[in-house]
Structure formats: C-alpha cells, structure tokens
Design a protein around this motif. Sequence first.
Motif, PDB file in Angstrom:
ATOM      1  N   ALA A 191       0.813  -1.220   0.000  1.00  0.00           N
ATOM      2  CA  ALA A 191       0.000   0.000   0.000  1.00  0.00           C
ATOM      3  C   ALA A 191       0.843   1.266   0.000  1.00  0.00           C
ATOM      4  O   ALA A 191       0.339   2.352  -0.293  1.00  0.00           O
ATOM      5  CB  ALA A 191      -0.937  -0.004   1.212  1.00  0.00           C
TER       6      ALA A 191
ATOM      7  N   LYS B 176      -6.724  -9.832  -3.622  1.00  0.00           N
ATOM      8  CA  LYS B 176      -6.357  -8.653  -2.835  1.00  0.00           C
ATOM      9  C   LYS B 176      -4.916  -8.229  -3.135  1.00  0.00           C
ATOM     10  O   LYS B 176      -4.612  -7.038  -3.258  1.00  0.00           O
ATOM     11  CB  LYS B 176      -6.514  -8.944  -1.341  1.00  0.00           C
ATOM     12  CG  LYS B 176      -7.953  -9.128  -0.890  1.00  0.00           C
ATOM     13  CD  LYS B 176      -8.013  -9.469   0.591  1.00  0.00           C
ATOM     14  CE  LYS B 176      -9.448  -9.710   1.044  1.00  0.00           C
ATOM     15  NZ  LYS B 176      -9.510 -10.086   2.486  1.00  0.00           N
ATOM     16  N   THR B 177      -4.029  -9.205  -3.258  1.00  0.00           N
ATOM     17  CA  THR B 177      -2.627  -8.888  -3.520  1.00  0.00           C
ATOM     18  C   THR B 177      -2.442  -8.355  -4.936  1.00  0.00           C
ATOM     19  O   THR B 177      -1.686  -7.398  -5.160  1.00  0.00           O
ATOM     20  CB  THR B 177      -1.748 -10.132  -3.299  1.00  0.00           C
ATOM     21  OG1 THR B 177      -2.007 -10.675  -2.006  1.00  0.00           O
ATOM     22  CG2 THR B 177      -0.278  -9.780  -3.407  1.00  0.00           C
TER      23      THR B 177
ATOM     24  N   GLN C  40      -4.664  -6.752  -6.687  1.00  0.00           N
ATOM     25  CA  GLN C  40      -5.189  -5.391  -6.678  1.00  0.00           C
ATOM     26  C   GLN C  40      -4.165  -4.413  -6.109  1.00  0.00           C
ATOM     27  O   GLN C  40      -3.953  -3.319  -6.649  1.00  0.00           O
ATOM     28  CB  GLN C  40      -6.478  -5.337  -5.864  1.00  0.00           C
ATOM     29  CG  GLN C  40      -7.145  -3.957  -5.873  1.00  0.00           C
ATOM     30  CD  GLN C  40      -8.442  -3.950  -5.080  1.00  0.00           C
ATOM     31  OE1 GLN C  40      -8.545  -4.604  -4.046  1.00  0.00           O
ATOM     32  NE2 GLN C  40      -9.429  -3.230  -5.570  1.00  0.00           N
ATOM     33  N   ALA C  41      -3.493  -4.812  -5.028  1.00  0.00           N
ATOM     34  CA  ALA C  41      -2.475  -3.951  -4.424  1.00  0.00           C
ATOM     35  C   ALA C  41      -1.280  -3.755  -5.355  1.00  0.00           C
ATOM     36  O   ALA C  41      -0.733  -2.652  -5.457  1.00  0.00           O
ATOM     37  CB  ALA C  41      -2.015  -4.554  -3.099  1.00  0.00           C
TER      38      ALA C  41
ATOM     39  N   LEU D  86      -1.325  -3.706  -8.557  1.00  0.00           N
ATOM     40  CA  LEU D  86      -1.687  -2.885  -9.715  1.00  0.00           C
ATOM     41  C   LEU D  86      -2.156  -1.484  -9.332  1.00  0.00           C
ATOM     42  O   LEU D  86      -2.149  -0.587 -10.177  1.00  0.00           O
ATOM     43  CB  LEU D  86      -2.770  -3.598 -10.524  1.00  0.00           C
ATOM     44  CG  LEU D  86      -2.342  -4.912 -11.175  1.00  0.00           C
ATOM     45  CD1 LEU D  86      -3.517  -5.578 -11.888  1.00  0.00           C
ATOM     46  CD2 LEU D  86      -1.197  -4.692 -12.153  1.00  0.00           C
ATOM     47  N   THR D  87      -2.560  -1.307  -8.091  1.00  0.00           N
ATOM     48  CA  THR D  87      -2.996   0.025  -7.657  1.00  0.00           C
ATOM     49  C   THR D  87      -1.809   0.977  -7.580  1.00  0.00           C
ATOM     50  O   THR D  87      -1.902   2.147  -7.955  1.00  0.00           O
ATOM     51  CB  THR D  87      -3.698  -0.063  -6.292  1.00  0.00           C
ATOM     52  OG1 THR D  87      -4.853  -0.891  -6.431  1.00  0.00           O
ATOM     53  CG2 THR D  87      -4.134   1.313  -5.810  1.00  0.00           C
ATOM     54  N   GLN D  88      -0.683   0.466  -7.075  1.00  0.00           N
ATOM     55  CA  GLN D  88       0.569   1.219  -7.077  1.00  0.00           C
ATOM     56  C   GLN D  88       1.451   0.674  -8.208  1.00  0.00           C
ATOM     57  O   GLN D  88       1.342  -0.505  -8.567  1.00  0.00           O
ATOM     58  CB  GLN D  88       1.301   1.067  -5.737  1.00  0.00           C
ATOM     59  CG  GLN D  88       0.529   1.592  -4.538  1.00  0.00           C
ATOM     60  CD  GLN D  88       0.734   3.092  -4.344  1.00  0.00           C
ATOM     61  OE1 GLN D  88       1.306   3.778  -5.192  1.00  0.00           O
ATOM     62  NE2 GLN D  88       0.252   3.609  -3.231  1.00  0.00           N
TER      63      GLN D  88
ATOM     64  N   TRP E 152       4.047  -1.041  -8.987  1.00  0.00           N
ATOM     65  CA  TRP E 152       5.101  -1.954  -8.536  1.00  0.00           C
ATOM     66  C   TRP E 152       5.725  -2.747  -9.675  1.00  0.00           C
ATOM     67  O   TRP E 152       6.837  -3.276  -9.533  1.00  0.00           O
ATOM     68  CB  TRP E 152       4.526  -2.944  -7.514  1.00  0.00           C
ATOM     69  CG  TRP E 152       4.204  -2.375  -6.186  1.00  0.00           C
ATOM     70  CD1 TRP E 152       2.969  -2.048  -5.687  1.00  0.00           C
ATOM     71  CD2 TRP E 152       5.132  -2.048  -5.142  1.00  0.00           C
ATOM     72  NE1 TRP E 152       3.070  -1.542  -4.418  1.00  0.00           N
ATOM     73  CE2 TRP E 152       4.383  -1.534  -4.059  1.00  0.00           C
ATOM     74  CE3 TRP E 152       6.519  -2.140  -5.029  1.00  0.00           C
ATOM     75  CZ2 TRP E 152       4.981  -1.121  -2.864  1.00  0.00           C
ATOM     76  CZ3 TRP E 152       7.107  -1.729  -3.835  1.00  0.00           C
ATOM     77  CH2 TRP E 152       6.347  -1.225  -2.786  1.00  0.00           C
TER      78      TRP E 152
ATOM     79  N   HIS F 204      -8.785  -6.607 -10.667  1.00  0.00           N
ATOM     80  CA  HIS F 204      -8.452  -5.324 -11.299  1.00  0.00           C
ATOM     81  C   HIS F 204      -8.736  -5.457 -12.791  1.00  0.00           C
ATOM     82  O   HIS F 204      -8.482  -6.501 -13.395  1.00  0.00           O
ATOM     83  CB  HIS F 204      -6.969  -5.002 -11.060  1.00  0.00           C
ATOM     84  CG  HIS F 204      -6.612  -3.578 -11.302  1.00  0.00           C
ATOM     85  ND1 HIS F 204      -6.460  -3.066 -12.571  1.00  0.00           N
ATOM     86  CD2 HIS F 204      -6.355  -2.549 -10.447  1.00  0.00           C
ATOM     87  CE1 HIS F 204      -6.114  -1.786 -12.487  1.00  0.00           C
ATOM     88  NE2 HIS F 204      -6.053  -1.438 -11.195  1.00  0.00           N
ATOM     89  N   GLU F 205      -9.230  -4.399 -13.403  1.00  0.00           N
ATOM     90  CA  GLU F 205      -9.595  -4.460 -14.824  1.00  0.00           C
ATOM     91  C   GLU F 205      -8.390  -4.712 -15.722  1.00  0.00           C
ATOM     92  O   GLU F 205      -8.529  -5.293 -16.814  1.00  0.00           O
ATOM     93  CB  GLU F 205     -10.277  -3.156 -15.245  1.00  0.00           C
ATOM     94  CG  GLU F 205      -9.422  -1.911 -15.078  1.00  0.00           C
ATOM     95  CD  GLU F 205     -10.161  -0.628 -15.460  1.00  0.00           C
ATOM     96  OE1 GLU F 205      -9.506   0.422 -15.503  1.00  0.00           O
ATOM     97  OE2 GLU F 205     -11.381  -0.696 -15.708  1.00  0.00           O
ATOM     98  N   ASP F 206      -7.181  -4.344 -15.291  1.00  0.00           N
ATOM     99  CA  ASP F 206      -5.992  -4.540 -16.123  1.00  0.00           C
ATOM    100  C   ASP F 206      -5.615  -6.007 -16.283  1.00  0.00           C
ATOM    101  O   ASP F 206      -4.867  -6.363 -17.204  1.00  0.00           O
ATOM    102  CB  ASP F 206      -4.793  -3.783 -15.539  1.00  0.00           C
ATOM    103  CG  ASP F 206      -4.910  -2.279 -15.732  1.00  0.00           C
ATOM    104  OD1 ASP F 206      -5.823  -1.844 -16.465  1.00  0.00           O
ATOM    105  OD2 ASP F 206      -4.098  -1.541 -15.140  1.00  0.00           O
TER     106      ASP F 206
END
Length: 208
Positions: A126, A149-150, A152-153, A155-157, A159, A183-185
């Motif tokens: 995060a 969950k992982t 999503q994390a 791809l949200t940042q 990394w 995640h849509e990606d």
Amino acid sequence: MKHRSRKPTSKPQARSIHCHSQLRIIGGQWRSRKLPIADLPGLRPTTDRIRETVFNWLAPYINGTTCLDCFSGTGALTFEALSRGAAWADLLEIAPQANQLLTTNLATLQCKNAQTHAADCLQWLAKPPTHTYDLVFLDPPFNQGLIPKTIQALLTQPWLKSGALIYIESEPCDLDQLINTAHEDVQHWSLLKSKTTGNVQYCLYQLP
C-alpha cells in the motif's frame, strides 16, 4: 575495599526456532545446498517437483531480474531464483520466526542481493514503491482470499515493470475468474503456463 560483584546484565535473545525439515535448492550456484525450514503451522515450501517445473518455465527470463516474494514462507522460490541469477529479491514474511530464519539462511548463503521484510504483504504494497519488479512470486496461504487482494495492491501502485511476470500458486480453482475480479488490467495479462499437481495449481502470467 571489597567491590561487590555485579551480575551480568542479561540481553534479550532471539526466540529459538525449531527446524526438523530442510529445503534443497535444485539448480544454479547453490545447487544441492540444504537450508533449514521452520516448524510453523501452515508453512509449506513449494515442492521440488513443482519448483523444477516452474524454473524450467522461468529459465529464459530469470537472469538479471528483480523479484518480489509476497508471502515468502520458507523462501524456496526466492532462493531458487537467486541461485539461478536473479539480480535482487525482496522477501515479505509476517511471521517473526519465519522471517528470522529467512535472514539467517541468506547469511548462510552469503547472499548480499536480497532483503527480508517482517511485514504484512498488503500493508507493504500500500505504500509508494521505491522501485519496480520484473518477477513476482504470489504463493499465499490457501483458501484465505489473498490472491485477488494482492493483485489489486500490486496494480494500484506502480510496482510492476512492463512485461513483468507473475507466478501464482494456489488451491485448485478457476484462477482466471478469481484474478479478473481483482483489477480491470488483469484482462490484458497473458497466461504463459499452467499446471496442476495434486492439490496445487500453479500458473505463470505476463503483463503486456
């Protein structure tokens, strides 16, 4: 004058780690080296058979990669990657004893190009990234819903590098459907390899 003797001040000691099993590195510079595995509930190293298959998949990519091991456990995947030429690895492990043994095993191997982090994976991901990764190992405890969950994390940042590889190990399930909810990606990821051995499903994806 007599001097009253002082009792030596006791220093806090690291909690002893019980190890009755060993991990064998299969290939690379540390081939056949054996490392202790902590006897902790739910700690299950990726088997020799699966690791051999996975690193055959990764052979064209592994040299010079930067790796992130999200749920390191015994470190089996990361030790194998470093042995075969990975340039750097970060190992995330929330269990203190498991993390302590990862640090000890890296020292035993005299490995300078890896760092352990006593951290919860989702909390660690995060934060803003300090660098990006070519290869992510995602082998969480089974049946806890940690894979989407992982992802999503991750791809949200930012990394992940362009073309990064994601290795996922899980209980048998509809993994495509599971990760597409994250995640849509993910719909743009390519499934390179997939196999099921016993009650373990393992897949290798690549980002565009």
